[in-house]
Design a protein around this motif. Structure first.
Motif, PDB file in Angstrom:
ATOM      1  N   TYR A 132      15.161 -20.188 -26.159  1.00 15.20           N
ATOM      2  CA  TYR A 132      14.708 -19.708 -24.850  1.00 15.20           C
ATOM      3  C   TYR A 132      15.147 -18.260 -24.621  1.00 15.20           C
ATOM      4  CZ  TYR A 132      14.259 -19.286 -19.779  1.00 15.20           C
ATOM      5  OH  TYR A 132      13.945 -18.863 -18.510  1.00 15.20           O
ATOM      6  N   PHE A 133      16.377 -17.950 -25.018  1.00 13.58           N
ATOM      7  CA  PHE A 133      16.899 -16.597 -24.814  1.00 13.58           C
ATOM      8  C   PHE A 133      16.616 -15.665 -25.993  1.00 13.58           C
ATOM      9  CE2 PHE A 133      19.714 -18.896 -21.808  1.00 13.58           C
ATOM     10  CZ  PHE A 133      19.423 -18.149 -20.680  1.00 13.58           C
ATOM     11  N   SER A 134      15.840 -16.164 -26.987  1.00 12.04           N
ATOM     12  CA  SER A 134      15.470 -15.368 -28.159  1.00 12.04           C
ATOM     13  C   SER A 134      16.680 -14.886 -28.947  1.00 12.04           C
ATOM     14  CB  SER A 134      14.600 -14.163 -27.735  1.00 12.04           C
ATOM     15  OG  SER A 134      13.435 -14.595 -27.085  1.00 12.04           O
ATOM     16  N   TRP A 135      17.729 -15.717 -28.998  1.00 12.32           N
ATOM     17  CA  TRP A 135      18.873 -15.417 -29.861  1.00 12.32           C
ATOM     18  C   TRP A 135      18.566 -15.963 -31.261  1.00 12.32           C
ATOM     19  CZ3 TRP A 135      22.259 -18.179 -25.733  1.00 12.32           C
ATOM     20  CH2 TRP A 135      22.409 -17.353 -24.624  1.00 12.32           C
ATOM     21  N   ASN A 136      19.027 -15.303 -32.292  1.00 16.67           N
ATOM     22  CA  ASN A 136      18.745 -15.813 -33.642  1.00 16.67           C
ATOM     23  C   ASN A 136      19.899 -15.621 -34.635  1.00 16.67           C
ATOM     24  OD1 ASN A 136      18.625 -13.073 -34.063  1.00 16.67           O
ATOM     25  ND2 ASN A 136      16.416 -13.009 -34.427  1.00 16.67           N
ATOM     26  N   TRP A 137      21.039 -15.180 -34.154  1.00  8.78           N
ATOM     27  CA  TRP A 137      22.176 -14.874 -35.036  1.00  8.78           C
ATOM     28  C   TRP A 137      23.409 -15.497 -34.381  1.00  8.78           C
ATOM     29  CZ3 TRP A 137      22.917 -13.994 -39.774  1.00  8.78           C
ATOM     30  CH2 TRP A 137      23.977 -13.231 -40.288  1.00  8.78           C
ATOM     31  N   ILE A 138      23.755 -16.732 -34.801  1.00  8.00           N
ATOM     32  CA  ILE A 138      24.667 -17.575 -34.042  1.00  8.00           C
ATOM     33  C   ILE A 138      25.936 -17.868 -34.838  1.00  8.00           C
ATOM     34  CG2 ILE A 138      24.879 -19.747 -32.750  1.00  8.00           C
ATOM     35  CD1 ILE A 138      22.602 -17.863 -31.818  1.00  8.00           C
ATOM     36  N   GLY A 139      27.086 -17.761 -34.176  1.00  8.56           N
ATOM     37  CA  GLY A 139      28.346 -18.186 -34.761  1.00  8.56           C
ATOM     38  C   GLY A 139      28.638 -19.635 -34.395  1.00  8.56           C
ATOM     39  N   LEU A 140      29.455 -20.295 -35.210  1.00  8.97           N
ATOM     40  CA  LEU A 140      29.782 -21.704 -34.967  1.00  8.97           C
ATOM     41  C   LEU A 140      31.241 -21.961 -35.294  1.00  8.97           C
ATOM     42  CD1 LEU A 140      28.907 -24.678 -34.390  1.00  8.97           C
ATOM     43  CD2 LEU A 140      28.407 -24.872 -36.840  1.00  8.97           C
ATOM     44  N   ALA A 141      31.950 -22.627 -34.374  1.00  6.85           N
ATOM     45  CA  ALA A 141      33.340 -23.057 -34.612  1.00  6.85           C
ATOM     46  C   ALA A 141      33.427 -24.535 -34.273  1.00  6.85           C
ATOM     47  CB  ALA A 141      34.315 -22.246 -33.762  1.00  6.85           C
ATOM     48  N   ILE A 142      33.821 -25.351 -35.245  1.00  6.25           N
ATOM     49  CA  ILE A 142      33.881 -26.801 -35.058  1.00  6.25           C
ATOM     50  C   ILE A 142      35.184 -27.337 -35.637  1.00  6.25           C
ATOM     51  CG2 ILE A 142      31.384 -27.179 -35.069  1.00  6.25           C
ATOM     52  CD1 ILE A 142      31.594 -27.895 -38.020  1.00  6.25           C
ATOM     53  N   SER A 143      35.531 -28.555 -35.223  1.00  7.57           N
ATOM     54  CA  SER A 143      36.686 -29.236 -35.795  1.00  7.57           C
ATOM     55  C   SER A 143      36.339 -29.695 -37.212  1.00  7.57           C
ATOM     56  CB  SER A 143      37.077 -30.443 -34.942  1.00  7.57           C
ATOM     57  OG  SER A 143      37.479 -30.043 -33.646  1.00  7.57           O
TER      58      SER A 143
ATOM     59  N   ILE B 164      30.748 -23.780 -29.740  1.00  6.36           N
ATOM     60  CA  ILE B 164      32.038 -24.432 -29.917  1.00  6.36           C
ATOM     61  C   ILE B 164      31.822 -25.934 -29.771  1.00  6.36           C
ATOM     62  CG2 ILE B 164      34.419 -24.634 -29.101  1.00  6.36           C
ATOM     63  CD1 ILE B 164      33.877 -21.849 -30.021  1.00  6.36           C
ATOM     64  N   TYR B 165      32.246 -26.720 -30.776  1.00 13.77           N
ATOM     65  CA  TYR B 165      32.073 -28.174 -30.677  1.00 13.77           C
ATOM     66  C   TYR B 165      33.247 -28.890 -31.330  1.00 13.77           C
ATOM     67  CZ  TYR B 165      30.093 -32.842 -30.917  1.00 13.77           C
ATOM     68  OH  TYR B 165      29.886 -34.194 -30.774  1.00 13.77           O
ATOM     69  N   GLY B 166      33.874 -29.802 -30.576  1.00 14.49           N
ATOM     70  CA  GLY B 166      34.981 -30.574 -31.119  1.00 14.49           C
ATOM     71  C   GLY B 166      35.918 -31.038 -30.029  1.00 14.49           C
ATOM     72  N   ASP B 167      37.138 -31.368 -30.421  1.00 16.69           N
ATOM     73  CA  ASP B 167      38.140 -31.911 -29.509  1.00 16.69           C
ATOM     74  C   ASP B 167      38.896 -30.773 -28.826  1.00 16.69           C
ATOM     75  OD1 ASP B 167      40.148 -33.224 -28.207  1.00 16.69           O
ATOM     76  OD2 ASP B 167      41.007 -34.185 -29.972  1.00 16.69           O
TER      77      ASP B 167
ATOM     78  N   THR C 135      30.438 -27.834 -24.862  1.00 15.90           N
ATOM     79  CA  THR C 135      30.264 -29.077 -24.112  1.00 15.90           C
ATOM     80  C   THR C 135      31.170 -29.078 -22.890  1.00 15.90           C
ATOM     81  OG1 THR C 135      31.941 -30.175 -25.473  1.00 15.90           O
ATOM     82  CG2 THR C 135      29.631 -30.365 -26.180  1.00 15.90           C
ATOM     83  N   SER C 136      30.990 -30.086 -22.052  1.00 16.10           N
ATOM     84  CA  SER C 136      31.706 -30.129 -20.776  1.00 16.10           C
ATOM     85  C   SER C 136      33.219 -30.233 -20.957  1.00 16.10           C
ATOM     86  CB  SER C 136      31.221 -31.315 -19.941  1.00 16.10           C
ATOM     87  OG  SER C 136      31.421 -32.539 -20.630  1.00 16.10           O
ATOM     88  N   GLN C 137      33.688 -30.675 -22.140  1.00 18.16           N
ATOM     89  CA  GLN C 137      35.135 -30.766 -22.359  1.00 18.16           C
ATOM     90  C   GLN C 137      35.805 -29.393 -22.335  1.00 18.16           C
ATOM     91  OE1 GLN C 137      33.002 -32.701 -24.338  1.00 18.16           O
ATOM     92  NE2 GLN C 137      33.512 -34.486 -23.102  1.00 18.16           N
ATOM     93  N   PHE C 138      35.020 -28.328 -22.526  1.00 23.25           N
ATOM     94  CA  PHE C 138      35.570 -26.972 -22.544  1.00 23.25           C
ATOM     95  C   PHE C 138      35.223 -26.182 -21.287  1.00 23.25           C
ATOM     96  CE2 PHE C 138      35.411 -28.174 -26.979  1.00 23.25           C
ATOM     97  CZ  PHE C 138      36.554 -27.617 -27.520  1.00 23.25           C
ATOM     98  N   ASP C 139      34.748 -26.852 -20.230  1.00 19.41           N
ATOM     99  CA  ASP C 139      34.187 -26.086 -19.112  1.00 19.41           C
ATOM    100  C   ASP C 139      35.140 -25.890 -17.938  1.00 19.41           C
ATOM    101  OD1 ASP C 139      34.264 -28.421 -17.629  1.00 19.41           O
ATOM    102  OD2 ASP C 139      32.120 -28.557 -17.287  1.00 19.41           O
TER     103      ASP C 139
END
Length: 402
Positions: A111-122, A179-182, A206-210
């Protein structure tokens, strides 16, 4: 029939402490106010969470001491390990599996036309499963990962690499990081470190980080904000009215501190807490709601809400069918109903519906002002082009620009 809840004291953090807490809870019960209870020999159901590790310890301990006698319902984010029915045959997760979350996040990114994404997960089963789903969705839509940081759960290993993870995000040209994880793990430590050091990114999580900040010295340049996904559910009747009219003088300071779903935090303002303690008998919490309270149940609290109704329905069926607690497991597995707010609850793990999501924007400003605004929602049940719906007027008001 009365459902009696016995709450374990805090401090059950290690395996041995947790086992002692469970043993103590099973062998000793206080009489709770407003209940007249007959004598019983053991608990029938245990509710555990929100951390999946604690739930797994509870499940294995119960199975060791009371095999096939006690059912376990868990709240907190769905975790694939707990869905292993060979390890946990009598465990039920109240939270739905986030199979549609990667699709929802990718829809927002497009939707926001982003195409270069970082990811941090557990770096665990939960993170690996999410990465698999997300990678599939990204490849479908020709989106690229700028980097993938898999944060180890082991603290010593994490500390030896923490600066590497920090520099990876700091030096990346990507302005958007998922960001996704515990949140209680090393990933949560990383996220708090990155934001406190002033890294300017749009965080999608997710809502756990909000949780909005309560610090008056929060950096003014962190205005990009956080976009969070929470499971959609209808509003619980009477909840807002309860919060708006509750009289603090009826409850102890300890009770107010335990209103976790309100995010009430006496570190926000000592003067505010003194005002609550010294207020008149006619005072209420309404005057601090806008700044201090989230007026909706968190995902974890809503899981508990559904767990209570689930057990009520299951016990009702045991009474109607004149069967004992030993048949409760098979009855629970078949339990499905519409809860009081109109949402469907189905305990058959194979028939659970994909969750819908509310999307929020979290802004943290100086002087301790935290703003949480619902900007849209995502439903996997609509046609593909209509699954994401964002409120354009609120987006413009919140950001001022794209």
């Amino acid at each position: 029939m009365s459902l009696v809840f016995d709450f374990l004291a805090s401090g059950c953090k290690t395996v041995s402490q947790l086992r002692n807490c469970i043993q103590s809870s099973l062998n000793f019960h206080d009489n709770l106010p407003n209940y007249i209870c007959i004598i019983w020999n053991t608990c029938v159901v245990v509710l555990s969470g929100p951390n999946w590790v604690a739930s797994s310890i509870v499940g294995k301990t119960l199975d060791f001491y009371y095999s096939q006698q006690i059912l376990q319902l868990t709240y907190g984010p769905f975790h694939p390990t707990l869905s292993d029915h060979e390890q946990f045959p009598f465990l039920y997760q109240m939270a739905p599996e986030d199979t549609s979350l990667p699709m929802a996040m990718v829809s927002l990114i497009l939707y926001f036309s982003w195409n270069w994404i970082g990811l941090a997960i557990s770096d665990n089963d939960q993170g690996a499963q999410f990465l698999s789903y997300l990678r599939t969705e990204m490849e479908k839509n020709i989106l690229c990962f700028a980097f993938v940081n898999m944060i180890p759960l082991n603290l010593h290993l994490y500390m030896s690499r923490a600066e590497v993870y920090y520099n990876q995000i700091l030096l990346s040209s990507s302005n958007v990081v998922i960001i996704y994880g515990d949140p209680d793990s090393t990933l949560g430590v990383s996220f708090r470190t990155w934001t406190s050091r002033g890294i300017q990114r749009i965080w999608v999580t997710t809502s756990q980080f909000d949780v909005t900040t309560s610090k008056s010295d929060f950096l003014s340049e962190l205005f990009l904000g956080t976009l969070t996904f929470a499971h959609h559910h209808a509003e619980i009747s009477g909840f807002k009215n309860f919060i708006q009219t509750v009289n603090p003088l009826k409850y102890s300071d300890e009770y107010l501190a335990r209103l976790e779903w309100l995010n009430f935090n006496c570190e926000i303002s000592d003067s505010m807490c003194k005002t609550l303690r010294n207020g008149s008998s006619n005072s209420s919490l309404e005057w601090v709601i806008a700044q201090t309270f989230d007026m909706a149940f968190s995902d974890d609290s809503y899981d508990i809400y559904n767990a209570v109704y689930t057990m009520a329905h299951a016990f009702h069926k045991t009474l109607l069918q004149s069967v004992g607690n030993e048949e409760l497991n098979s009855i629970l597995r078949k339990t499905h109903f519409t809860n009081p707010v109109g949402d469907r609850v189905n305990m058959n793990q194979k028939e659970k519906l994909q969750p819908e999501y509310d999307i929020f924007q979290i802004w943290n400003f100086p002087s301790g002002l935290g703003l949480k605004v619902k900007i849209g929602m995502f439903s996997p049940y609509f046609p593909h082009s209509q699954q994401l719906h964002l409120y354009e007027d609120i987006l413009e008001w919140a950001t001022g620009s794209r």
